[in-house]
Scaffold this motif. Structure first.
Motif, PDB file in Angstrom:
ATOM      1  N   SER A 142      -3.688   3.180  -6.343  1.00 14.31           N
ATOM      2  CA  SER A 142      -4.373   2.670  -5.504  1.00 14.31           C
ATOM      3  C   SER A 142      -5.145   0.957  -5.696  1.00 14.31           C
ATOM      4  O   SER A 142      -4.640   0.521  -6.748  1.00 14.31           O
ATOM      5  N   LEU A 143      -5.495  -0.130  -4.220  1.00 13.70           N
ATOM      6  CA  LEU A 143      -5.556  -1.138  -4.763  1.00 13.70           C
ATOM      7  C   LEU A 143      -6.957  -1.313  -4.409  1.00 13.70           C
ATOM      8  O   LEU A 143      -7.001  -0.430  -2.988  1.00 13.70           O
ATOM      9  N   PRO A 144      -7.164  -2.356  -4.319  1.00 16.07           N
ATOM     10  CA  PRO A 144      -8.718  -2.898  -3.742  1.00 16.07           C
ATOM     11  C   PRO A 144      -8.481  -3.001  -2.356  1.00 16.07           C
ATOM     12  O   PRO A 144      -7.362  -3.573  -2.082  1.00 16.07           O
ATOM     13  N   ALA A 145      -9.334  -3.288  -1.351  1.00 15.88           N
ATOM     14  CA  ALA A 145      -9.506  -3.592   0.075  1.00 15.88           C
ATOM     15  C   ALA A 145      -9.185  -5.014   0.344  1.00 15.88           C
ATOM     16  O   ALA A 145      -9.073  -4.745   1.682  1.00 15.88           O
ATOM     17  N   ASP A 146      -9.222  -5.156   0.120  1.00 14.05           N
ATOM     18  CA  ASP A 146      -8.925  -6.926  -0.713  1.00 14.05           C
ATOM     19  C   ASP A 146      -7.286  -7.156  -0.274  1.00 14.05           C
ATOM     20  O   ASP A 146      -6.835  -7.822   0.855  1.00 14.05           O
ATOM     21  N   TYR A 147      -6.591  -5.792  -0.240  1.00 16.47           N
ATOM     22  CA  TYR A 147      -5.315  -6.315  -0.113  1.00 16.47           C
ATOM     23  C   TYR A 147      -4.984  -5.638   1.907  1.00 16.47           C
ATOM     24  O   TYR A 147      -3.510  -5.685   1.966  1.00 16.47           O
ATOM     25  N   ALA A 148      -6.465  -4.835   2.706  1.00 11.82           N
ATOM     26  CA  ALA A 148      -5.797  -4.601   3.514  1.00 11.82           C
ATOM     27  C   ALA A 148      -5.932  -6.148   4.443  1.00 11.82           C
ATOM     28  O   ALA A 148      -5.450  -6.349   5.263  1.00 11.82           O
ATOM     29  N   ALA A 149      -5.870  -7.699   3.512  1.00 10.02           N
ATOM     30  CA  ALA A 149      -5.782  -8.337   4.419  1.00 10.02           C
ATOM     31  C   ALA A 149      -4.744  -8.877   5.591  1.00 10.02           C
ATOM     32  O   ALA A 149      -3.588  -8.827   5.263  1.00 10.02           O
ATOM     33  N   LYS A 150      -4.422  -9.830   6.261  1.00 12.21           N
ATOM     34  CA  LYS A 150      -3.464  -9.744   7.057  1.00 12.21           C
ATOM     35  C   LYS A 150      -2.889 -11.128   6.527  1.00 12.21           C
ATOM     36  O   LYS A 150      -3.297 -11.819   5.889  1.00 12.21           O
TER      37      LYS A 150
ATOM     38  N   ILE B  35      -3.076  -0.950   8.239  1.00  6.63           N
ATOM     39  CA  ILE B  35      -4.303   0.058   7.831  1.00  6.63           C
ATOM     40  C   ILE B  35      -4.155   0.933   8.582  1.00  6.63           C
ATOM     41  O   ILE B  35      -4.666  -0.006   9.677  1.00  6.63           O
TER      42      ILE B  35
ATOM     43  N   ILE C  94      -1.305  -5.679  10.441  1.00  9.29           N
ATOM     44  CA  ILE C  94      -1.427  -6.613   9.303  1.00  9.29           C
ATOM     45  C   ILE C  94      -0.245  -7.463   8.985  1.00  9.29           C
ATOM     46  O   ILE C  94      -0.148  -7.916   8.576  1.00  9.29           O
TER      47      ILE C  94
ATOM     48  N   TYR D  65      -0.895 -10.341   1.187  1.00  8.56           N
ATOM     49  CA  TYR D  65       0.029  -9.333   0.138  1.00  8.56           C
ATOM     50  C   TYR D  65       0.984  -8.585  -0.371  1.00  8.56           C
ATOM     51  O   TYR D  65       1.539  -8.221  -1.542  1.00  8.56           O
TER      52      TYR D  65
ATOM     53  N   GLN E 138      -3.024   3.829  -1.571  1.00  6.94           N
ATOM     54  CA  GLN E 138      -4.657   3.367  -1.060  1.00  6.94           C
ATOM     55  C   GLN E 138      -4.511   1.950  -1.607  1.00  6.94           C
ATOM     56  O   GLN E 138      -4.685   1.478  -1.575  1.00  6.94           O
ATOM     57  N   VAL E 139      -5.378   1.739  -0.138  1.00  6.16           N
ATOM     58  CA  VAL E 139      -5.935   0.128   0.129  1.00  6.16           C
ATOM     59  C   VAL E 139      -7.692   0.295   0.486  1.00  6.16           C
ATOM     60  O   VAL E 139      -7.809   0.677   1.528  1.00  6.16           O
ATOM     61  N   GLY E 140      -8.385   0.145  -0.314  1.00  6.66           N
ATOM     62  CA  GLY E 140      -9.445   0.069  -0.657  1.00  6.66           C
ATOM     63  C   GLY E 140      -9.972   1.535   0.676  1.00  6.66           C
ATOM     64  O   GLY E 140      -9.524   2.783  -0.386  1.00  6.66           O
TER      65      GLY E 140
END
Lengths: 171, 179
Positions: A163-171, B33, B66, B86, B133-135
């Motif tokens: 799993s990755l932190p929510a920051d990785y959802a950035a465009k 996402i 995204i 990312y 999974q992302v956040g």
């Protein structure tokens, strides 16, 4: 009662009977001159007959020649027409279309029959192989399935990825 | 002489088949996402046709693109990238085949390859890959081949029939047989 001219013509033609001949020749003032005239008339008659016959022959030949020429022309035209005219007559077009359609149907049926029942549908996306980095994702598993609805979506489902932190959802 | 019309008809059919088989396709690749939010944003237009499928499959109510790429395939051997901040999805098309396009897909997280897949992407069957999974959400990779929009809709509206399937098969065989 025959006129002199009628008797004269009959005499020239040798149509008088013996009695009429004797009477007519006796009535002529100069028999020798009349005989000479008769010979001339016969000669002229023969000449004319000959000429007229020749003339008739010539016309016949000319007509025949014309006829031959016309036939030859017609033959030439026909062969020229045959060479340049379109091959695509309506019946031939219909037959050609039917033959092409039949060929297409046969080919399609043959190709369809080659399709194995167990084979995966060509309309679905196929996953050939898939891998994740085992060092980073030691527990990762992969499933492949197709959606049940009309969209025919092929899904590659991964489980156990890091799993990755929510920051990785950035465009 | 009797063969002439047949040959002409066949040539005509072949010409049409080859011309239509050469039609270009557009491949849409997206990094999506999926999340559950109280007030979901409308689904992006590229995913409209897949909205219900995605909701049924993943149980999320919002799908946000995204990163994306629209690539027109002419030779079927192009490659392209769909990037977000990312993530990067590298798609390497390795030719057209019976089922569609053979693709090699690599999902990068910065410089690391998270996932690699080889697939035959069908022109009528989208591919959805569930990523990490992302956040609180989920990364999805979506690939869709688009051609003529009307033909695309028609194909989805009507079930594939065997005659059409045979025709497409014939087209492909002829296309592959000719240089």
């Amino acid at each position: 009662m025959k006129t002199f001219e009628e008797k004269w013509t009959a005499w020239l033609d040798g149509q008088l009977s013996d009695k009429e001949l004797a009477e007519f020749e006796a009535s002529l003032p100069d028999l020798e001159a009349a005989e000479a005239e008769k010979r001339d008339a016969l000669r002229l008659g023969a000449f004319l007959k000959e000429q007229l016959a020749a003339q008739a022959m010539s016309n016949e030949e000319f007509f025949s020649h014309q006829l031959h020429q016309r036939i030859a022309h017609e033959r030439e035209d026909r062969s020229r027409d045959r060479g340049t005219s379109t091959w695509w007559t309506i019946p031939r077009l219909v037959w050609s279309g039917a033959a092409a359609l039949a060929l297409f149907v046969i080919t399609t049926v043959v190709l369809m029959s080659q399709h194995q029942p167990g084979e995966q549908s060509e309309y679905l996306t196929q996953i050939l192989n898939s891998r994740v980095d085992p060092a980073a994702n030691p527990n990762a598993t992969i499933y492949i399935f197709e959606s049940k609805n009309d969209n025919k979506v092929t899904v590659l489902w991964t489980e156990g990825l890091q799993s990755l932190p929510a920051d990785y959802a950035a465009k | 002489m009797q063969l002439r019309p047949l040959l002409l008809a066949m040539f005509f059919t072949l010409a049409i088949s080859v011309a239509s088989a050469d039609a270009e396709h557009l491949v849409w690749s997206g990094l999506v996402i999926a999340e559950n939010v109280p007030q979901p944003a409308p689904i992006p237009p590229e995913l409209t046709t897949l909205e219900q499928t995605l909701k049924d499959l993943f149980g999320y109510n919002q799908f946000e693109v995204i990163g994306q790429s629209n690539k027109t395939l002419k030779t079927g051997e192009e490659d392209w990238l769909a990037n977000s901040k990312y993530f990067g999805l590298h798609v390497d098309a390795r030719g057209e085949n019976d089922a569609g396009y053979t693709l090699n897909l690599k999902l990068y997280k910065e410089n690391d390859v998270l996932l690699e897949t080889d697939a035959n992407l069908s022109k009528s069957s989208p591919l959805v890959i569930k990523g990490p999974q992302v956040g609180s959400g989920q990364l999805l990779l979506v690939l869709v081949v688009k051609d003529d929009e009307q033909a695309h809709r028609r194909r989805h509206a009507e079930p594939a029939n065997p005659i059409t399937a045979g025709w497409y098969r014939l087209r492909r065989i002829i296309h592959n047989a000719l240089p």
